[in-house]
Every structure is written in structure tokens, then in C-alpha cells.
Design a protein around this motif. Structure first.
Motif, PDB file in Angstrom:
ATOM      1  N   GLN A 103       0.841  -1.202   0.000  1.00  0.00           N
ATOM      2  CA  GLN A 103       0.000   0.000   0.000  1.00  0.00           C
ATOM      3  C   GLN A 103       0.879   1.256   0.000  1.00  0.00           C
ATOM      4  O   GLN A 103       0.739   2.134  -0.847  1.00  0.00           O
ATOM      5  CB  GLN A 103      -0.893  -0.026   1.248  1.00  0.00           C
ATOM      6  CG  GLN A 103      -1.490   1.302   1.655  1.00  0.00           C
ATOM      7  CD  GLN A 103      -2.808   1.579   0.968  1.00  0.00           C
ATOM      8  OE1 GLN A 103      -3.443   0.669   0.447  1.00  0.00           O
ATOM      9  NE2 GLN A 103      -3.215   2.841   0.932  1.00  0.00           N
ATOM     10  N   GLU A 104       1.829   1.306   0.952  1.00  0.00           N
ATOM     11  CA  GLU A 104       2.671   2.495   1.074  1.00  0.00           C
ATOM     12  C   GLU A 104       3.493   2.731  -0.189  1.00  0.00           C
ATOM     13  O   GLU A 104       3.591   3.842  -0.696  1.00  0.00           O
ATOM     14  CB  GLU A 104       3.608   2.351   2.284  1.00  0.00           C
ATOM     15  CG  GLU A 104       2.895   2.545   3.611  1.00  0.00           C
ATOM     16  CD  GLU A 104       3.671   1.952   4.777  1.00  0.00           C
ATOM     17  OE1 GLU A 104       4.881   1.642   4.606  1.00  0.00           O
ATOM     18  OE2 GLU A 104       3.066   1.783   5.860  1.00  0.00           O
ATOM     19  N   LYS A 105       4.081   1.624  -0.695  1.00  0.00           N
ATOM     20  CA  LYS A 105       4.942   1.792  -1.866  1.00  0.00           C
ATOM     21  C   LYS A 105       4.144   2.166  -3.109  1.00  0.00           C
ATOM     22  O   LYS A 105       4.642   2.867  -3.987  1.00  0.00           O
ATOM     23  CB  LYS A 105       5.736   0.511  -2.107  1.00  0.00           C
ATOM     24  CG  LYS A 105       6.691   0.239  -0.958  1.00  0.00           C
ATOM     25  CD  LYS A 105       7.886  -0.527  -1.408  1.00  0.00           C
ATOM     26  CE  LYS A 105       8.928  -0.501  -0.307  1.00  0.00           C
ATOM     27  NZ  LYS A 105      10.113  -1.265  -0.632  1.00  0.00           N
ATOM     28  N   THR A 106       2.905   1.672  -3.179  1.00  0.00           N
ATOM     29  CA  THR A 106       2.069   2.012  -4.321  1.00  0.00           C
ATOM     30  C   THR A 106       1.750   3.503  -4.322  1.00  0.00           C
ATOM     31  O   THR A 106       1.854   4.175  -5.351  1.00  0.00           O
ATOM     32  CB  THR A 106       0.768   1.190  -4.292  1.00  0.00           C
ATOM     33  OG1 THR A 106       1.109  -0.189  -4.325  1.00  0.00           O
ATOM     34  CG2 THR A 106      -0.108   1.515  -5.476  1.00  0.00           C
ATOM     35  N   VAL A 107       1.401   4.013  -3.145  1.00  0.00           N
ATOM     36  CA  VAL A 107       1.104   5.442  -3.044  1.00  0.00           C
ATOM     37  C   VAL A 107       2.338   6.259  -3.446  1.00  0.00           C
ATOM     38  O   VAL A 107       2.259   7.206  -4.232  1.00  0.00           O
ATOM     39  CB  VAL A 107       0.651   5.802  -1.604  1.00  0.00           C
ATOM     40  CG1 VAL A 107       0.566   7.301  -1.429  1.00  0.00           C
ATOM     41  CG2 VAL A 107      -0.681   5.143  -1.293  1.00  0.00           C
ATOM     42  N   GLU A 108       3.491   5.825  -2.930  1.00  0.00           N
ATOM     43  CA  GLU A 108       4.752   6.504  -3.246  1.00  0.00           C
ATOM     44  C   GLU A 108       5.016   6.506  -4.756  1.00  0.00           C
ATOM     45  O   GLU A 108       5.341   7.524  -5.356  1.00  0.00           O
ATOM     46  CB  GLU A 108       5.868   5.740  -2.518  1.00  0.00           C
ATOM     47  CG  GLU A 108       7.162   6.468  -2.331  1.00  0.00           C
ATOM     48  CD  GLU A 108       8.155   5.546  -1.622  1.00  0.00           C
ATOM     49  OE1 GLU A 108       9.220   5.296  -2.181  1.00  0.00           O
ATOM     50  OE2 GLU A 108       7.822   5.050  -0.515  1.00  0.00           O
ATOM     51  N   SER A 109       4.819   5.324  -5.353  1.00  0.00           N
ATOM     52  CA  SER A 109       5.107   5.179  -6.770  1.00  0.00           C
ATOM     53  C   SER A 109       4.126   5.987  -7.619  1.00  0.00           C
ATOM     54  O   SER A 109       4.503   6.568  -8.648  1.00  0.00           O
ATOM     55  CB  SER A 109       5.050   3.693  -7.117  1.00  0.00           C
ATOM     56  OG  SER A 109       5.156   3.500  -8.476  1.00  0.00           O
ATOM     57  N   MET A 110       2.874   6.047  -7.185  1.00  0.00           N
ATOM     58  CA  MET A 110       1.891   6.825  -7.940  1.00  0.00           C
ATOM     59  C   MET A 110       2.211   8.306  -7.859  1.00  0.00           C
ATOM     60  O   MET A 110       2.067   9.044  -8.830  1.00  0.00           O
ATOM     61  CB  MET A 110       0.478   6.547  -7.408  1.00  0.00           C
ATOM     62  CG  MET A 110      -0.048   5.191  -7.861  1.00  0.00           C
ATOM     63  SD  MET A 110      -1.528   4.646  -6.988  1.00  0.00           S
ATOM     64  CE  MET A 110      -2.749   5.770  -7.619  1.00  0.00           C
ATOM     65  N   LYS A 111       2.684   8.736  -6.689  1.00  0.00           N
ATOM     66  CA  LYS A 111       3.059  10.147  -6.560  1.00  0.00           C
ATOM     67  C   LYS A 111       4.244  10.476  -7.464  1.00  0.00           C
ATOM     68  O   LYS A 111       4.321  11.563  -8.028  1.00  0.00           O
ATOM     69  CB  LYS A 111       3.381  10.473  -5.101  1.00  0.00           C
ATOM     70  CG  LYS A 111       2.121  10.609  -4.255  1.00  0.00           C
ATOM     71  CD  LYS A 111       2.466  10.996  -2.839  1.00  0.00           C
ATOM     72  CE  LYS A 111       1.195  11.252  -2.035  1.00  0.00           C
ATOM     73  NZ  LYS A 111       1.478  11.310  -0.594  1.00  0.00           N
ATOM     74  N   ALA A 112       5.161   9.498  -7.584  1.00  0.00           N
ATOM     75  CA  ALA A 112       6.302   9.718  -8.468  1.00  0.00           C
ATOM     76  C   ALA A 112       5.851   9.869  -9.915  1.00  0.00           C
ATOM     77  O   ALA A 112       6.534  10.477 -10.730  1.00  0.00           O
ATOM     78  CB  ALA A 112       7.292   8.564  -8.347  1.00  0.00           C
ATOM     79  N   GLN A 113       4.682   9.293 -10.236  1.00  0.00           N
ATOM     80  CA  GLN A 113       4.128   9.457 -11.577  1.00  0.00           C
ATOM     81  C   GLN A 113       3.269  10.720 -11.651  1.00  0.00           C
ATOM     82  O   GLN A 113       2.500  10.891 -12.594  1.00  0.00           O
ATOM     83  CB  GLN A 113       3.269   8.242 -11.942  1.00  0.00           C
ATOM     84  CG  GLN A 113       4.057   6.948 -12.104  1.00  0.00           C
ATOM     85  CD  GLN A 113       4.976   6.980 -13.302  1.00  0.00           C
ATOM     86  OE1 GLN A 113       4.616   7.495 -14.350  1.00  0.00           O
ATOM     87  NE2 GLN A 113       6.180   6.447 -13.168  1.00  0.00           N
ATOM     88  N   SER A 114       3.374  11.547 -10.624  1.00  0.00           N
ATOM     89  CA  SER A 114       2.648  12.809 -10.596  1.00  0.00           C
ATOM     90  C   SER A 114       1.135  12.612 -10.556  1.00  0.00           C
ATOM     91  O   SER A 114       0.386  13.369 -11.159  1.00  0.00           O
ATOM     92  CB  SER A 114       3.045  13.669 -11.803  1.00  0.00           C
ATOM     93  OG  SER A 114       2.536  14.955 -11.682  1.00  0.00           O
ATOM     94  N   LEU A 115       0.692  11.576  -9.880  1.00  0.00           N
ATOM     95  CA  LEU A 115      -0.740  11.347  -9.722  1.00  0.00           C
ATOM     96  C   LEU A 115      -1.170  11.841  -8.342  1.00  0.00           C
ATOM     97  O   LEU A 115      -0.388  11.789  -7.389  1.00  0.00           O
ATOM     98  CB  LEU A 115      -1.058   9.856  -9.852  1.00  0.00           C
ATOM     99  CG  LEU A 115      -0.778   9.259 -11.226  1.00  0.00           C
ATOM    100  CD1 LEU A 115      -0.792   7.748 -11.165  1.00  0.00           C
ATOM    101  CD2 LEU A 115      -1.788   9.761 -12.231  1.00  0.00           C
ATOM    102  N   THR A 116      -2.392  12.291  -8.251  1.00  0.00           N
ATOM    103  CA  THR A 116      -2.909  12.742  -6.963  1.00  0.00           C
ATOM    104  C   THR A 116      -3.524  11.558  -6.232  1.00  0.00           C
ATOM    105  O   THR A 116      -4.384  10.868  -6.773  1.00  0.00           O
ATOM    106  CB  THR A 116      -3.976  13.829  -7.163  1.00  0.00           C
ATOM    107  OG1 THR A 116      -3.526  14.719  -8.170  1.00  0.00           O
ATOM    108  CG2 THR A 116      -4.220  14.584  -5.877  1.00  0.00           C
ATOM    109  N   VAL A 117      -3.039  11.307  -5.026  1.00  0.00           N
ATOM    110  CA  VAL A 117      -3.531  10.174  -4.258  1.00  0.00           C
ATOM    111  C   VAL A 117      -4.093  10.674  -2.943  1.00  0.00           C
ATOM    112  O   VAL A 117      -3.438  11.448  -2.237  1.00  0.00           O
ATOM    113  CB  VAL A 117      -2.400   9.166  -3.970  1.00  0.00           C
ATOM    114  CG1 VAL A 117      -2.957   7.911  -3.328  1.00  0.00           C
ATOM    115  CG2 VAL A 117      -1.639   8.831  -5.236  1.00  0.00           C
ATOM    116  N   ALA A 118      -5.306  10.237  -2.630  1.00  0.00           N
ATOM    117  CA  ALA A 118      -5.908  10.617  -1.351  1.00  0.00           C
ATOM    118  C   ALA A 118      -5.232   9.837  -0.235  1.00  0.00           C
ATOM    119  O   ALA A 118      -4.963   8.645  -0.370  1.00  0.00           O
ATOM    120  CB  ALA A 118      -7.406  10.329  -1.372  1.00  0.00           C
ATOM    121  N   GLU A 119      -4.945  10.519   0.851  1.00  0.00           N
ATOM    122  CA  GLU A 119      -4.281   9.835   1.975  1.00  0.00           C
ATOM    123  C   GLU A 119      -5.307   9.129   2.842  1.00  0.00           C
ATOM    124  O   GLU A 119      -6.366   9.646   3.093  1.00  0.00           O
ATOM    125  CB  GLU A 119      -3.512  10.854   2.810  1.00  0.00           C
ATOM    126  CG  GLU A 119      -2.308  11.445   2.087  1.00  0.00           C
ATOM    127  CD  GLU A 119      -1.202  10.430   1.823  1.00  0.00           C
ATOM    128  OE1 GLU A 119      -1.121   9.423   2.542  1.00  0.00           O
ATOM    129  OE2 GLU A 119      -0.413  10.649   0.881  1.00  0.00           O
TER     130      GLU A 119
END
Lengths: 450, 317
Positions: free
Chosen positions: A434-450
Motif C-alpha cells: 500500500q505504502e509503496k504504491t502510493v509513493e510510486s503513484m506520486k512519483a508518476q505525478s498522480l494525486t492520491v488521497a491519503e
């Protein structure tokens, strides 16, 4: 002799120069293309123009289906190339080809990886192509809905096959030991204990197949990803998934299942020798099991997946693919025309099933393909495909995939590997993924709800 | 460093100093035609070297300073300048640094044993008492001819309790479990590379002057004494070279753990630095993967250089 070596050398050098040059050029311009360029621009080639399409997949025997098309369509010839499985390298090739602008016209992408390529802006929306508009209603609902990403009338992949799941079990051994075929997960646990007492194992918890674990969570109604157009929600640790994780953790802790890599030689050997009595597999596992455990022919049967609630009919889906038309294709219309035929026409579906073990994604194919109404000798002449048709109807249509699934899978698999070796639990594995997915999505410049 | 062939390197270190000096004196007087000839001979190498080495490295460095930006869920990506953002992620990445811990352990377990055996084999092959030296030379070297992936697969089959021809051994040792899988992989690597290193050391031994050995024999030294006091000091530069190859090779470990992932649940997809790069480029996050690669390359250079300095101080004094 030496002269030809010289010429080859020069040729190779020139070719590499071209490649490097084009890679460098397209690297910069990739993002600038007009997003509306492909929408609504799905026109057939001019009359009399001959079209050649390139197509890659890893479905065994697909060449035969392509040959059939080529013999019937002299003006639209398909040049087919067989490649290795997506996660074995083809997905990486596709990514590189998208970046370099050198994709084939049509490629094969599993449902779970579709968002990854959508995110790279590599896929053409063929939703407005006439052949797709005509064929759209023929597909199983949840399969076609997974290809739209919530966009009105969009189709980013034409469903090739699906992988509804069921329980393959050794009927002879279950009967002999007097163990009833488990209809619920509680019964599966009880059966596992009895089989362990017989000196065998009920099956394998495949440590390197995160998609399998995902399918288990999917069956229980888990929802890992969702997006409202701007923001992604990621919840690999929701209650439904947690319940599945705790259940398998219990079986692993009590040594009731093996924990070897799935679909590997190791697992086939265990199934072939009767060391494992069952496998929770997808429709495409039917042919695979037949060829991988040949000594057990005639002793198998297929039952619906065990249920979380007695009397339910929920099934997971493991795998299944789409034929995508890449954005750089100059002939999206013809590509869509070919793909809807190759994975919708009854004659083509028959070949795909015979050669590649594919289970069709069209309702008509599932219900009336002659090959799917026959009993299979390997499974004691049981009409196994009927079980999968029912399973297909029980797949939750709302499940969505994340946009960095390759990474999610690899982190989940690493965590599962640690868990089965006593370092943490499956629950921890989900938390880390979960944590790494959020991190990786942010690296792709995607907005992720916390 | 890596482009120098081992044989050439050892030959150079043992070459006569006077010859080299006179050669250097001669160069400036030859004039332009000479330069043209040099350029002509170097051109094929330099072209390929630039195309397949310098340009990709430059491209990777360039990529590592970029990042992706987009609007909305599936908005098209733009590559924008990111400064050192990717490098900050590299520094924070536990996966990356954990993988260095893994390969360090791998190095400690693998290299002393590997080079030790290589040295012993080379000395034995070089000893005057061994019959059939050429057969053994080939036999020891043969595993190197097996491609790394094939070797890993082959050993993997032997380790696996379900597939092994020696199931009793494989079952008892649990070589694919978390405790032993590192040793299992070390064994594969040693099996492949011991013969390779042996050959480098053996060829260096061929350059030990016969007079020196003859003199030692006259002085009453036995074979062991000759090996210890004459041969080994003489081939120290070659030993250093194999040490550097080993550092580079271990840091770039990829084939063995990647293959073992298919048969053991105890090998993670980010076991070695190269696997971290591979997994990252699979995402695909090319910019971060590029930054990982650049850092890995720099660290490899630094470690090799440090080792060389350290070894030179001891070996060449």
C-alpha cells in the motif's frame, strides 16, 4: 566472406544510429501530442489501399488464427510475432516501444496492466471505431467495463479472454479419503487439515503470483483502487482483503498449504505426484494442468471456488487479456476490425481455445462454442467449461486496477515472500505494498488521497 | 578498466620497462601520417564505444535529472527538469541500500573462496608434477562457457526438493529457504567464475621467469616454498585484477537471483542493485531507474578505485 562481415557491421552500425536518433527525438515530443487526436478519428483506409498490421501476443498457436484471417482478408494482412509473457519482459518492451514510437499496431495486455499503459498514453481509444461499437455488447459486462477507465464510451482494449476461477481437485483422492469437496472457505480449511493428516497438502499458496492473491481478495469484494477523475484512492488493506490475508496466514502458519512459486515446475511436480490435491486456478489453467500433470489424467474434477458465505456464487478472476491498439498505429480501424474478429468470431475463438486454452470473453462464445460444451477426458469427461461460465457470472464487476500495477505486484510479491519465510505476515505485506504504491503513484505525478 | 583484456593487462605489467621508454621517445617524430593512421585504427572502436557506451551513459544521466508531470488521472505525461529530485529518492530508498547490504554479504561469502580456489587451481596447474594439465585447465574453465542463466537454472533444479535428482539431500538442507538461499546462489556464482579467475592467474604464472624459479630450486626451495615466495608475489597484480573484476561482478549481480526468484520465495525482486533498477524501469519509472543506475555506476567506480589503491599500496611496494 570478410567483405560480407564488413557490410553487416556497417548495417548494424547504421541501424543503431537510426534507433538512437529516433529514441532521442521521440523522448522529448512524447508528451506534446494532442489528446483528442485519436478520438473520433477512426476511419477505414481508402478503398483499394492495402493495409499491413503488426500484432504481438504470447497466446500459444495464435499464428493459426492469424493465418485464417489473412486467408480471408487479402487487403488487411496481419504480420504476427509471438513474444514472451507480459511480465517476463514484453511489458517492458511495450513501454520502451511506446517511448520510442515503435510499437506494433496491436499488442496483448492483461487487464491488470491496462492502466499502466493508459498512463503512459500508449493506447488508442477504439471506442468510436465502428467494429468495436458493433461488437461492444457481445462481451461479458465486467470485462468490457474494465477497459473504459470510467470514460464515456471509451474502449482501450478489446477483451481477448478472461480468467474466472474455480477449484480443480483430485476427485479420486478426495473420494478415497472421504473428504467432501469444500464449498466454503471454512470447509476448505477443514479439508486441508484432513489432507495434511494423509501426508499430503490440499494445495499451494503461490508466493510469486500476486495476481492470484488479488483474485482471492477480488472474490471477497475487495476494492483496491478507485478514482474520481482527479484523485486516486488506494486501499489494499481494506477489511475484505484483510479477511483473506488472515485466512491464508492461518493456513500457512499451520503448514496446511505449500508455499512454493505458483505455476512453476515445482508446483506441477507436486500436482503430478499427488503431493498436492488441488489447485485454485483460472479457466486457462485447464489446458495447463492437462499438459503439466500428465500422470494424473482422468482423475481430476472442477468445482466452483469455495465461498466466504455458504450458498454464494462469487468468483475471482485471475488474468485474462485484452488486445490493445497502440496509439501510434496508423490503422486503428483495421486493427479494431481484426481484434474484434480474432476474439469474437466463433471460428477464431475455437482455434484460440484449442491452441491457447483461451476462455472467451464474449457471452456467445462462452455459451455456444462447440469446444466448450464437450466433456474433457482429463477431467473424467466432466463438462468443465460450464463451471467457468457460472464463475464468470459471479465476478464482481466493480473491481478496478491501479495505474502502477507492475510495482504493486512486485512489492506485494516481495512481502508475501517474506511472510511465508517467517518475516512478517501477509497483512504486513499488504501494508508495505500500500505504502509503496502510493509513493510510486506520486512519483508518476498522480494525486492520491491519503 | 573493464575493456582491458586481462591477458593484455598482465602482459603490460610484466613488460620490460626499457622497451616502453624507447617506444615513447619515438612517437613525436613520426608526424602527421602517423596520427592519421592512429585515428584510422582507433575509429572503428571509438565509433562503437561512443554509440553503445558514452551516448547511453549520457542519455541516462540526462534522464536522471527529469521527472514526470501530468494533469488529472490519465493526463498525458510531460517530462520536466527535476534537479536532484530523483537522487533524493535514491538516497531515501531502503530497497536500494538493502540491496547493497545483500551484495556485500554475497561478496564476503563468495569472493575469498572463489579467488582462493582459483589461485590453488592455477598453482596446481602450473606445478611441474601435474599430468594432463591441459585437460584440467579446460575442465576447470568449462563452467564459464555455460551462460549464467543456464547455470542458475541447472543448479536451481538440483536444489529444489521436488525436482532434484538427490531429493534426500535437497530436502534436508532446504537450500532454497531463507537461511541457505544466499549460499546456494554463492555456489552457482563460484562454480561459474572460479575457472575464469583461475585462467587469468594461470596465464600470469606463465610469465614468471624460469630463471628465478630455477635459482630457487638450486637454493633448495620446494614447490610449496616456490609458490609462496616467488609465484604468488609475482602474480599479485593479476590477483588484484581478479579482485576488481569480482567487485564489479558482484555489484552487478542479476542473473542468479533473478532466476532463483522463480524457484524460491526467499529471494526478493530487489535482491541486488541491478534488480532494483530493473524493477523500477518496469514500473516504468525511467527517471528514477536512470538515477539508480548512475549512482550504482559511481559507487562501482569508487569501490574499485579504493580497492586498487589499497591493493597497490600493499602489492607494489
Amino acid at each position: 566472406m570478410s567483405r560480407s562481415i564488413w557490410r553487416h557491421g556497417l548495417g548494424a552500425l547504421a541501424a543503431s544510429g537510426v534507433l538512437l536518433g529516433s529514441a532521442a527525438c521521440s523522448g522529448g515530443s512524447g508528451g506534446d501530442s494532442d489528446p483528442d487526436a485519436t478520438a473520433g478519428a477512426c476511419e477505414p483506409a481508402k478503398d483499394g489501399e492495402k493495409v499491413t498490421l503488426t500484432f504481438t501476443s504470447w497466446v500459444p498457436g495464435m499464428q493459426e488464427t492469424v493465418d485464417l484471417w489473412n486467408s480471408q482478408n487479402p487487403d488487411i494482412q496481419v504480420d504476427y510475432k509471438e513474444v514472451v509473457g507480459g511480465n517476463d519482459g514484453t511489458y517492458q518492451s511495450y513501454s520502451n516501444q511506446i517511448k520510442a514510437g515503435k510499437t506494433p499496431d496491436i499488442g496483448m495486455v492483461e487487464f491488470d496492466n491496462l492502466p499502466t499503459f493508459r498512463l503512459q498514453d500508449g493506447l488508442a481509444n477504439v471506442g468510436s471505431c465502428e467494429p468495436v461499437v458493433e461488437a461492444k455488447d457481445e462481451y461479458v459486462d465486467w470485462a468490457i467495463s474494465q477497459t473504459s477507465f470510467g470514460e464515456q464510451d471509451a474502449v482501450y482494449g478489446i477483451p481477448m479472454d478472461i480468467g474466472p476461477m474455480a477449484l480443480y481437485y483430485r476427485k479420486d483422492l478426495f473420494d478415497k479419503a472421504g473428504i467432501p469437496v469444500p464449498a466454503t472457505w471454512d470447509e476448505y480449511y477443514e479439508a486441508a487439515k484432513k489432507i495434511k493428516a494423509e501426508g499430503a497438502r490440499i494445495g499451494d499458496f503461490p508466493t510469486d503470483q500476486p495476481a492470484w492473491f488479488t483474485a482471492m481478495a477480488w472474490q471477497n469484494g475487495a476494492s483496491w483502487f478507485s478514482n474520481d477523475g482527479d484523485t486516486w484512492q488506494v486501499s489494499l488493506t481494506d477489511d475484505k482483503t484483510q479477511q483473506v490475508a488472515d485466512y491464508w496466514q492461518k493456513l500457512i502458519d499451520e503448514d496446511l498449504v505449500n508455499t512454493t512459486p505458483g505455476l512453476s515446475d515445482v508446483q506441477w511436480q507436486a500436482l503430478n505426484t499427488g503431493e498436492e490435491w488441488s489447485i485454485i486456478g483460472a479457466a486457462w489453467t485447464t489446458k495447463l494442468l492437462e499438459s503439466s500433470a500428465p500422470d494424473t489424467a482422468g482423475k481430476w474434477a472442477v468445482a466452483p471456488m469455495p465461498q466466504w458465505e455458504a450458498g454464494g456464487n462469487a468468483a475471482g478472476n485471475w488474468g485474462g487479456s485484452t488486445a490493445v491498439v497502440f496509439k501510434d498505429s496508423e490503422h486503428p480501424y483495421e486493427a479494431a476490425q481484426f481484434a474484434t474478429w480474432a476474439f469474437g468470431d466463433m471460428e477464431a475463438l475455437t482455434l484460440n481455445n484449442k491452441n491457447g486454452g483461451q476462455y472467451p470473453a464474449t457471452v456467445e462464445g462462452q455459451e455456444s462454442l462447440p469446444a466448450l460444451t464437450e466433456g474433457l477426458p482429463f477431467y473424467g469427461d466432466q463438462e468443465v467449461w460450464g463451471v467457468f461460465a457460472e464463475a464468470s457470472a459471479g465476478v464482481d464487476p466493480s473491481f478496478q486496477w491501479g495505474p502502477t500495477m507492475t510495482q504493486t505486484y512486485s512489492d506485494l510479491a516481495d512481502g508475501i515472500g517474506r511472510a511465508v519465510n517467517g518475516d512478517g505476515t501477509l497483512s504486513d505485506a499488504l501494508q508495505t505494498a500500500q505504502e509503496k504504491t502510493v509513493e510510486s503513484m506520486k512519483a508518476q505525478s498522480l494525486t492520491v488521497a491519503e | 578498466m573493464t575493456t582491458t583484456s586481462p591477458l593484455a593487462a598482465t602482459a603490460e605489467t610484466t613488460a620490460d620497462p626499457p622497451t616502453r621508454l624507447s617506444r615513447r621517445d619515438a612517437t613525436p617524430r613520426r608526424g602527421r601520417r602517423h596520427h592519421l593512421a592512429v585515428a584510422g585504427f582507433l575509429a572503428p572502436f571509438l565509433t562503437v564505444f561512443a554509440a553503445f557506451y558514452l551516448v547511453p551513459i549520457g542519455y541516462a544521466i540526462y534522464q536522471s535529472f527529469l521527472k514526470v508531470e501530468r494533469d488529472g488521472t490519465f493526463g498525458p505525461a510531460r517530462q520536466v527538469f527535476a534537479g536532484l529530485d530523483q537522487y533524493a529518492t535514491v538516497v531515501r530508498s531502503n530497497d536500494f541500500w538493502d540491496s547493497f547490504v545483500n551484495v556485500s554479504q554475497f561478496f564476503v561469502l563468495s569472493i575469498p573462496l572463489q579467488l582462493g580456489f582459483a589461485l590453488v587451481f592455477a598453482l596446481v596447474l602450473d606445478s611441474p608434477f601435474l599430468r594432463g594439465a591441459s585437460f584440467f585447465r579446460l575442465a576447470f574453465f568449462a563452467p564459464y562457457a555455460v551462460p549464467g542463466v543456464i547455470a542458475a537454472l541447472m543448479w536451481g533444479f538440483m536444489y529444489s526438493p521436488q525436482l532434484s535428482p538427490f531429493p534426500a539431500v535437497a530436502e534436508r538442507l532446504d537450500l532454497l529457504g531463507p537461511t541457505w538461499v544466499m549460499f546456494a546462489m554463492v555456489n552457482v556464482v563460484n562454480w561459474v567464475y572460479t575457472g575464469y579467475n583461475m585462467l587469468i592467474l594461470y596465464s600470469a604464472l606463465q610469465a614468471v621467469p624460469a630463471e628465478v624459479i630455477e635459482a630457487a630450486t638450486m637454493d633448495g626451495a620446494g614447490q610449496l616454498r616456490i609458490a609462496w615466495s616467488i609465484k604468488i608475489p609475482h602474480i599479485l597484480p593479476a590477483l588484484v585484477l581478479t579482485g576488481i573484476f569480482s567487485i564489479i561482478g558482484t555489484l552487478q549481480l542479476f542473473n542468479e537471483p533473478q532466476v532463483f526468484r522463480g524457484i524460491s520465495s526467499a529471494v526478493s525482486s530487489k535482491f541486488s542493485p541491478n534488480m532494483v533498477v530493473y524493477a523500477t524501469s518496469n514500473v516504468p519509472d525511467y527517471h528514477l531507474a536512470a538515477a539508480f543506475s548512475v549512482v550504482l555506476a559511481l559507487l562501482t567506480c569508487v569501490l574499485s578505485f579504493l580497492f586498487l589503491k589499497l591493493a597497490q599500496r600493499r602489492a607494489f611496494q
